[in-house]
Design a protein around this motif. Structure first.
Motif: not given
Length: 80
Positions: A21-34, A45-49
């Motif tokens: 994410i910090q390197a700008g390589l992320a296209r989409q992030v999946f975060l587990a709900c649990d 927070a980083l993704c939203r930023q």
């Protein structure tokens, strides 16, 4: 949507996800709900930023299985 995780280039794990994410390589992030919010909060927070799309409707077991790993995954990042 989870089928995309098996076919695409990705990283799993909190440290690798943060680096991608910090390197700008992320296209989409999946975060587990649990997953523990104390762990996923900084990545959220980083993704939203950085205006990276976030999907948080799947459980750790589902993400791990979709990513092709033997354990649950708190985060999976699809790379550019």
């Amino acid at each position: 949507m989870l089928k995309e995780l098996r076919a695409k280039e990705k990283v799993t794990g909190m440290k690798q996800a943060g680096r991608a994410i910090q390197a700008g390589l992320a296209r989409q992030v999946f975060l587990a709900c649990d997953a523990d919010p104390a762990l996923t909060g900084p990545l959220l927070a980083l993704c939203r930023q950085r205006d990276i799309p976030i999907c948080s409707q799947y459980a750790m077991g589902e993400l791990g299985q979709a990513a092709g790993i033997q354990v649950g995954a708190a985060v999976v990042v699809l790379l550019e």
